[in-house]
Design a protein around this motif. Sequence first.
Motif, PDB file in Angstrom:
ATOM      1  N   VAL A 107      -1.226  -0.864  -4.824  1.00  0.00           N
ATOM      2  CA  VAL A 107      -2.055  -1.451  -3.772  1.00  0.00           C
ATOM      3  C   VAL A 107      -2.285  -2.923  -4.094  1.00  0.00           C
ATOM      4  O   VAL A 107      -2.761  -3.258  -5.180  1.00  0.00           O
ATOM      5  N   VAL A 108      -1.909  -3.803  -3.154  1.00  0.00           N
ATOM      6  CA  VAL A 108      -2.195  -5.237  -3.272  1.00  0.00           C
ATOM      7  C   VAL A 108      -2.736  -5.705  -1.930  1.00  0.00           C
ATOM      8  O   VAL A 108      -2.025  -5.644  -0.915  1.00  0.00           O
ATOM      9  N   LEU A 158     -14.182   2.839  -0.154  1.00  0.00           N
ATOM     10  CA  LEU A 158     -14.107   3.995  -1.041  1.00  0.00           C
ATOM     11  C   LEU A 158     -12.622   4.216  -1.304  1.00  0.00           C
ATOM     12  O   LEU A 158     -11.867   4.575  -0.399  1.00  0.00           O
ATOM     13  N   THR A 159     -12.177   3.957  -2.514  1.00  0.00           N
ATOM     14  CA  THR A 159     -10.745   3.969  -2.800  1.00  0.00           C
ATOM     15  C   THR A 159     -10.205   5.394  -2.784  1.00  0.00           C
ATOM     16  O   THR A 159     -10.929   6.368  -3.008  1.00  0.00           O
ATOM     17  N   TYR A 197       0.848  -1.185   0.000  1.00  0.00           N
ATOM     18  CA  TYR A 197       0.000   0.000   0.000  1.00  0.00           C
ATOM     19  C   TYR A 197       0.884   1.235   0.000  1.00  0.00           C
ATOM     20  O   TYR A 197       1.032   1.925   0.989  1.00  0.00           O
ATOM     21  N   GLN A 198       1.508   1.510  -1.124  1.00  0.00           N
ATOM     22  CA  GLN A 198       2.314   2.713  -1.260  1.00  0.00           C
ATOM     23  C   GLN A 198       2.667   2.906  -2.719  1.00  0.00           C
ATOM     24  O   GLN A 198       2.669   1.959  -3.504  1.00  0.00           O
ATOM     25  N   GLN A 199       2.958   4.143  -3.061  1.00  0.00           N
ATOM     26  CA  GLN A 199       3.318   4.430  -4.439  1.00  0.00           C
ATOM     27  C   GLN A 199       4.654   3.801  -4.759  1.00  0.00           C
ATOM     28  O   GLN A 199       5.595   3.874  -3.968  1.00  0.00           O
ATOM     29  N   ALA A 245      -6.172   0.308 -13.852  1.00  0.00           N
ATOM     30  CA  ALA A 245      -6.702  -0.797 -13.052  1.00  0.00           C
ATOM     31  C   ALA A 245      -5.583  -1.691 -12.536  1.00  0.00           C
ATOM     32  O   ALA A 245      -5.701  -2.316 -11.481  1.00  0.00           O
ATOM     33  N   ALA A 246      -4.467  -1.763 -13.286  1.00  0.00           N
ATOM     34  CA  ALA A 246      -3.360  -2.629 -12.879  1.00  0.00           C
ATOM     35  C   ALA A 246      -2.648  -2.117 -11.642  1.00  0.00           C
ATOM     36  O   ALA A 246      -1.879  -2.849 -11.015  1.00  0.00           O
ATOM     37  N   ALA A 247      -2.866  -0.850 -11.272  1.00  0.00           N
ATOM     38  CA  ALA A 247      -2.186  -0.283 -10.114  1.00  0.00           C
ATOM     39  C   ALA A 247      -2.830  -0.701  -8.796  1.00  0.00           C
ATOM     40  O   ALA A 247      -2.270  -0.449  -7.729  1.00  0.00           O
ATOM     41  N   TYR A 248      -4.013  -1.317  -8.847  1.00  0.00           N
ATOM     42  CA  TYR A 248      -4.756  -1.701  -7.644  1.00  0.00           C
ATOM     43  C   TYR A 248      -5.262  -3.125  -7.843  1.00  0.00           C
ATOM     44  O   TYR A 248      -5.841  -3.440  -8.885  1.00  0.00           O
ATOM     45  N   ARG A 249      -5.039  -3.966  -6.824  1.00  0.00           N
ATOM     46  CA  ARG A 249      -5.491  -5.354  -6.950  1.00  0.00           C
ATOM     47  C   ARG A 249      -5.910  -5.893  -5.596  1.00  0.00           C
ATOM     48  O   ARG A 249      -5.193  -5.710  -4.595  1.00  0.00           O
TER      49      ARG A 249
END
Length: 522
Positions: free
Chosen positions: A106-107, A118-119, A94-96, A127-131
């Motif tokens: 984010v994984v 609420l993201t 959870y970080q850039q 979409a690939a940046a969050y899973r």
Amino acid sequence: MTIRMRIFFGAMVTLFGLLTTMAYADDNVGTVIMARGEVTALQPQQDVRVLKRRSPVYMQDTVTTGNNSKVQIRFNDDALLALNANSSLVVHQYQQQATRHDQPEVVMQLIEGGFRTLTGSLGKGTAAAYRVDTPVGSIGIRGTLYSALLDKGRLLLGVWQGTISITTDAGDFVLGHGADFHYASVGADGFTGLLEAPAELQDNTAEQPQSTPNSNQHNTSADANSNITNSDVPPPLDQQDSARLQAILKASVNSDTDPDANPDTPLIDDSSPDSRLTNTEYQAFLSSHRLGAVAMNGELRVGTVVQLDGEQPIFVAVNEAGQLDVVRFSGTSSKSDQPDNNLDVIWGVWDGSDSDIEVYSDRDSDEHSGYDGMALWLHGTPTLSSQLSSLSGSVHFAGNLGIGFNNLGQPLSVSGGQFDLDFNTGRVSNGSLSAGFGDTGADLWAISFDGSIQIDGNNSPLVNLDIMNGQHGDISINTGTSELGGILVGEQADAFLGGFELIDNSSNSATGAVLWQHASPN
């Protein structure tokens, strides 16, 4: 080790145990806003922690709720997540990603149960940046308010705002704005788009958007909708009315009341639990990745640093009694410098007069003591413990960068030092430090030391050092009252940032900080 140093290091181990999770070893990624019932978090190879309101949440935490329990978390990117009862969620990442753009920001992993979220700002690029991984499939998002629930081998999904993607063995599907369905059931029999929210999600719904099914898509499951009545489902909400939708969710995260019933109720409570820190300072403390020290009046306090833009550093640090002081300065540093442009290290000097330097010893109290002398401060970002665990072999540290002053107010003009560090054992050996004060460096101090970087058998960025002997000219240094310690900084423990407070047997003192980097042994 002297009694004084044993007390000091014992306090530092206690503080480090708190800060390894709060500050740097397992990054602080969020804060608990509300916890009801049995709510715990577990780090790999650590004891279970009970989560309460204002408890921090860290990367690699497995957050678990029991029967009739729930927890609500605000992440550092302003995302909000409410975890249901009997649920378990792992926060893997959870970080850039500053250096690896091919990795998600984010994984998370939903092991059991469900959540509503609420993201925030992370993961909104693609979409690939969050899973979010589940036993059924992986969820990706693009700026979304959605719910997910594992129920009897199925993954139930509801999208109240924005869009999510779901990747399964049966294929890839999209839910939400612009898609054919806002709700779905995914299981061993594949993907089923739903016209209305599954009954199991209704306790977690805000107001629902309209779904527009397409006859060419998957059929709606009649069985899944058989228990839904119109009275159970809130009326549709215009999809453009996102501000009120977010307000509803934020209010539900902080209380059990509807914000429309009491519109004056703050949506988020950022109040500091300790009057020694303002609300802004407390939030910065929770997310701080910096350790540092402030040396004054013969004492070296070490702890977390609160650094706000354009302001003097604030130290939440351990004193000799093992308690946390808050030390702040109301003036401007007479010296402030970044000794090496390649390292995230800063140090400086405060010239205290008229009680500019304030020491707050009691929690939730405005009572403080003032200090009118000179004080040395230093801070930096420690090497991650996960990075240290990958290092092996021996490294030699040496250098001549330093800053400081003696009890006569003379500045440090020349310094040098070195030590060897064995990452396999954590042992520090062959340590020496020399420091000269005054224009010519004639006031010369010298010590030898050894030590360790291990805490509970594991290497840490905290370097604990024992002064074995030393001289100030012809006068012996009092090893029982003198202090020396520091941290490893840089991604690969590239340097040692240390502070010292030396006192001889005639009560003369020398205060300083040094920065030594990897070097070839002489």
